[in-house]
Design a protein around this motif. Structure first.
Motif, PDB file in Angstrom:
ATOM      1  N   CYS A 543       1.028  -1.212   0.013  1.00 13.69           N
ATOM      2  CA  CYS A 543       0.190   0.035  -0.062  1.00 13.69           C
ATOM      3  C   CYS A 543       1.159   1.275  -0.036  1.00 13.69           C
ATOM      4  O   CYS A 543       1.926   1.275   0.807  1.00 13.69           O
ATOM      5  CB  CYS A 543      -0.847   0.059   1.269  1.00 13.69           C
ATOM      6  N   ASN A 545       0.155   4.129   0.773  1.00 14.12           N
ATOM      7  CA  ASN A 545      -0.059   4.989   2.052  1.00 14.12           C
ATOM      8  C   ASN A 545       0.397   4.463   3.403  1.00 14.12           C
ATOM      9  O   ASN A 545       0.570   4.947   4.425  1.00 14.12           O
ATOM     10  CB  ASN A 545      -1.663   5.116   2.425  1.00 14.12           C
ATOM     11  N   CYS A 546       0.493   3.062   3.487  1.00 13.65           N
ATOM     12  CA  CYS A 546       0.704   2.471   4.945  1.00 13.65           C
ATOM     13  C   CYS A 546       1.899   1.383   4.674  1.00 13.65           C
ATOM     14  O   CYS A 546       2.109   0.992   5.839  1.00 13.65           O
ATOM     15  CB  CYS A 546      -0.816   1.718   4.986  1.00 13.65           C
ATOM     16  N   CYS A 561      -5.710  -2.842   1.073  1.00 15.45           N
ATOM     17  CA  CYS A 561      -4.809  -2.617   2.251  1.00 15.45           C
ATOM     18  C   CYS A 561      -5.906  -2.736   3.565  1.00 15.45           C
ATOM     19  O   CYS A 561      -6.935  -2.140   3.479  1.00 15.45           O
ATOM     20  CB  CYS A 561      -4.321  -1.218   2.193  1.00 15.45           C
ATOM     21  N   CYS A 564      -5.849   0.838   5.829  1.00 16.52           N
ATOM     22  CA  CYS A 564      -6.441   2.052   5.446  1.00 16.52           C
ATOM     23  C   CYS A 564      -7.662   1.850   4.562  1.00 16.52           C
ATOM     24  O   CYS A 564      -8.557   2.752   4.262  1.00 16.52           O
ATOM     25  CB  CYS A 564      -5.659   3.268   4.621  1.00 16.52           C
ATOM     26  N   SER A 566      -7.907   0.954   1.263  1.00 17.60           N
ATOM     27  CA  SER A 566      -7.577   1.514  -0.004  1.00 17.60           C
ATOM     28  C   SER A 566      -7.507   0.252  -0.696  1.00 17.60           C
ATOM     29  O   SER A 566      -6.970  -0.923  -0.239  1.00 17.60           O
ATOM     30  CB  SER A 566      -6.338   2.222  -0.284  1.00 17.60           C
TER      31      SER A 566
HETATM   32 ZN   LIG Z   1      -3.285   1.524   3.270  1.00 20.63          ZN
END
Ligand SMILES: [Zn+2]
Ligand SMILES: Nc1ncnc2c1ncn2[C@@H]1O[C@H](COP(=O)(O)OP(=O)(O)OP(=O)(O)O)[C@@H](O)[C@H]1O
Length: 828
Positions: A543, A545-546, A561, A564, A566
């Motif tokens: 991911c 973002n993570c 994910c 989060c 996504s």
């Molecule tokens: Zn994520």
């Protein structure tokens, strides 16, 4: 000049001030001045309307009344008193204060967790029209009427909009009235998805309550004879049965909905959608139609003796030993004494199964406090608990905050369960430990129950801080299940049919199914396959973002994910080397479900995890279907573990034992023992001996033998030595601190400054800064440190105040001021 003399005059008489808790993150309690017209209305625990800043208003709770004018600041007056009596007791406020101090959060944050949303009001609150309530406008005053009318049209309003409608800032009392009259609800995102079951009731328009008017109506009836018939049936039903259900009326009168609609259109009949209590209002009667076994009876007596001696007692009873029955007997005694009891369960274990059991035996004495129930019901329960009318509350952790009037008994079932600890947001409190503190305040007895107690609790029990009672046999003298390991080093996975189960496992499953028994398959991972990996260069999609690997979900055909939420399209080629050789590694519940459907096409397979229960099958429906033997094979995550009681489970299968035994955390052995023992405990609870099959490579892992013997004490004795050797809880205390920042360097710098600051005072207690395994969540970079220290009052207080100072220190750096710190005391 004359204004000055007025102030001088008033200063001779004494001023009254109140310290008020508001539902906000505020470091210090704020103080307001009480104008004389409110003097008679104030009391500790009463809500008042206060303003903060230019325009924001809140319903806060009076914590203290005093005469000390705060120095150096302008004190504003409270704007309104909202309650005519306190909504909670002073003991509750003491609990809030303790949680705030112990878990290092503000009392405002505790207030947010503690109060049902209908008791919390702020400028940001959105109120919505209650669609299920027919407004009888005659009961409303002019202001209430204006707001309810606007709500009916617009369906939701911000408090600021209501201020405009009423052309007044003083709107909280009006909103409070409308909430009490159930005309409006406080909007909460969370509850959007929950649709309460409603039933349609019929009333006669109140103008016909006058007999003469009604007679005239009936006698002058000309057209639509069917409508008249229906009306007469209605009147008959109303006279004989009271409240009239629409369905019952149509059936009795044998009338069509169109005829009925005609009467509604003429405004003769009125429709009211009433929320059905999911739980019928049972009579307050007992039905103790079972007898305790000799072992249970002995345990009951020992618990009562232990209560004389200890504030808290652990009931260590093996799975299926009938702890619930012992609880029921104890609850009966407390109800008969006329006092209140609280029965705490982990949220997920709070199923219709346990609710049914308690209500079967204790009837209407038991009330349920559940996040699934609607807000009006929760508010109603709040008041019934305060008045003492409700004797037993069954609930998850937030039930601890209910305003009990004479609480004498708290049960904490499955006390080892990590979900008693609230992770996010603050207050990051452990409801078990908070309950024990609270019990001390109000002098209640605590019973902790578990088949696999937490190390902390068992340590307290064996060192005589708590009482200890054992229940070592299953009810009905059933044996605990046999645990068999299937060695994946020797048994290749069945390449033809299944990449998940070894042929031996499949044979064992088949043999169990052939006997007409059901099977639970436990895998603690959702999704289809936990990750995808490039066979050439080992690249794993993550991911963005993570920084965690993505999980493939077949139902959406996307990568998800789990942190989060996504989703990403499926990769066809490796993002690193471009090769097309991508492999699915390991497997989640969804994959297992599909695999079982192929291997056992004749059998009914179902899945229970947070993905599957969001859809059409709720947790309870699945449990019910499994109970009724409509499902043969149930695949699930932790959800299938928690305290469920099925009568026909012949075998439990754990396809990936290694993933439970190997995990980077000092609690790994404790978790693994608890998880495997608990999931095994679902097998063979009635009639016949159960089996457990664990597939794994690490067959020599020392826990396996202890599990096979169901020997908790052996596990405990080894584990407690390791904890002592490495100075982990229960021998030490831990506080974790995390920094988050959208800039990785800033986050690291913030944590480094923090650690250095604490180190100056406590050089040997600080471990960090470190980057956690998952070091980026929702685009925030995370750094952390662990503070590990002696269990000593002075040290603990010292460290806590050092943490507070260090945070302020960091935030004083202009480029770090947007760092978010989270402090987790006694992390799990
Ligand atoms: Zn994520
Ligand atoms: N005295 C009794 N009379 C009749 N049935 C009983 C009695 N004691 C226990 N049972 C039955 O035995 C089963 C297991 O009991 P219970 O669910 O209370 O176990 P438990 O100790 O809570 O187990 P776990 O820790 O695994 O959840 C239940 O179906 C329960 O109804």
């Amino acid at each position: 000049m004359h204004t000055n003399s007025a102030v001088l005059f008033n200063e001779n008489t004494s001023f009254t001030y109140v310290d008020v808790i508001v539902p906000l993150y505020l470091k210090n309690t704020l103080t307001w001045f009480v104008p004389s017209q409110f003097h008679n209305g104030i009391a500790v625990g009463v809500r008042v309307e206060v303003q903060i800043g230019k325009s924001r208003r809140y319903a806060g709770i009076i914590k203290k009344i005093h005469q000390d004018k705060p120095a150096n600041i302008e004190v504003k007056p409270i704007l309104n008193v909202l309650d005519d009596r306190p909504i909670l007791h002073e003991d509750q406020l003491k609990l809030w204060a303790w949680i705030s101090k112990y878990y290092m959060c503000t009392e405002g944050e505790v207030m947010i967790a503690a109060l049902p949303s209908h008791l919390k009001l702020s400028s940001e609150t959105v109120v919505v029209f209650n669609p299920d309530h027919e407004v009888d406008t005659q009961t409303l005053n002019e202001k209430e009427y204006l707001v309810s009318e606007a709500l009916e049209i617009r369906s939701e309003l911000k408090i600021s909009e209501i201020q405009k409608i009423l052309d007044s800032n003083h709107v909280y009392p009006v909103i409070k009235q409308l909430i009490d009259k159930r005309i409006c609800l406080v909007f909460e995102q969370m509850n959007e998805t929950y649709k309460a079951k409603t039933e349609t009731y019929i009333h006669l328009n109140s103008i016909y309550h006058n007999e003469e008017v009604l007679e005239t109506l009936v006698n002058s009836w000309s057209k639509a004879p069917k409508q008249l018939d229906l009306l007469l049936s209605f009147l008959h039903l109303q006279r004989t049965q009271g409240d009239v259900l629409k369905s019952a009326l149509l059936k009795k009168a044998n009338a069509s909905p169109a005829v009925f609609d005609g009467l509604v259109a003429k405004d003769i009949l009125k429709v009211e959608k009433r929320q059905v209590d999911r739980l019928p209002n049972l009579p307050k009667e007992f039905n103790i139609n079972f007898r305790l076994s000799v072992a249970q009876e002995t345990a009951l007596m020992q618990i009562q003796e232990s209560f004389q001696q200890f504030p808290a007692t652990l009931l260590h009873g093996v799975t299926g030993s009938g702890k619930t029955m012992v609880y029921i007997k104890l609850l009966e005694q407390f109800i008969k004494k006329g006092v209140q009891s609280l029965f705490l369960l982990p949220e997920i274990a709070l199923t219709s199964q346990i609710i049914r059991k308690l209500r079967d035996h204790l009837g209407g004495h038991v009330a349920i406090y559940h996040s699934k129930f609607n807000m009006s019901e929760r508010l109603e329960l709040w008041h019934k608990v305060k008045s003492g009318e409700v004797k037993v509350v069954l609930g998850a952790r937030s039930a601890l905050f209910l305003p009990f009037s004479k609480l004498e008994f708290i049960i904490i079932d499955e006390e080892h369960d990590a979900s008693y600890k609230q992770q996010d947001p603050a207050p990051r409190y452990n409801a078990r430990d908070a309950a024990i503190f609270y019990a001390g305040l109000v002098n209640a007895k605590v019973l902790l129950g578990s088949a696999t107690p937490s190390l902390e609790t068992y340590y307290n029990a064996t060192t005589h801080k708590y009482g200890l009672v054992k229940l070592s046999e299953r009810f009905g003298n059933l044996e605990l299940p046999d645990i068999t390991t299937i060695d994946l080093k020797l048994e290749a996975l069945d390449a033809g049919q299944s990449q998940i189960f070894a042929p031996l496992t499949i044979d064992s499953i088949r043999a169990t199914l052939d006997k007409g028994r059901q099977i639970i398959i436990f895998q603690n991972r959702r999704g289809y396959s936990p990750y995808i990996i490039c066979n050439t260069c080992s690249w794993i999609p993550k991911c963005t973002n993570c920084d965690v690997s993505l999980n493939y979900h077949k139902s959406s055909n996307k990568l998800h994910c789990h942190y989060c939420g996504s989703t990403y399209p499926l990769y066809k080629t490796c993002g690193n080397c471009g090769n097309q050789d991508l492999l699915q590694k390991n497997f989640g519940t969804e994959h297992i479900e599909e695999n079982l459907e192929t291997v056992f096409p004749e059998q009914k397979v179902a899945r229970m995890d947070t993905d599957s229960i969001k859809g059409k099958h709720s947790h309870d429906t699945l449990i019910k279907q499994f109970e009724e033997h409509k499902i043969d094979l149930l695949v699930g995550t932790q959800m299938v573990v928690k305290g469920l009681d099925f009568d026909n489970v012949g075998a439990v299968v754990i396809p990936d034992g290694d993933s439970i035994l190997h995990f980077n955390d000092f609690r790994v052995n404790e978790r693994a023992f608890q998880l495997i023992e608990q999931v095994s405990g679902r097998a063979g609870r009635k009639n016949e001996h159960g089996q457990v099959f664990i597939q794994l490579r690490d067959t020599n892992h020392p826990l396996i033998e202890k599990l096979q013997k169901h020997d908790y004490d052996a596990f405990y004795n080894t584990e407690i030595q390791e904890r002592q050797m490495f100075f982990y809880p229960p021998f030490s205390r831990i506080i974790n601190v995390q920094s988050r920042h959208n800039d990785a360097f800033a986050s690291k710098e913030a944590m480094t400054i923090f650690c250095n600051f604490i180190r100056q005072q406590y050089p040997q207690f600080v471990f960090g800064p470190a980057q956690p395994v998952i070091n980026k969540v929702r685009n925030q970079y995370i750094f952390e440190c662990m503070l590990k220290f002696q269990k000593n009052r002075q040290i603990i207080d010292g460290i806590k105040s050092a943490i507070e100072t260090a945070v302020v220190e960091v935030l004083n750096h202009p480029h770090l001021k947007r760092t978010i710190f989270t402090v987790d005391v006694d992390p799990l």
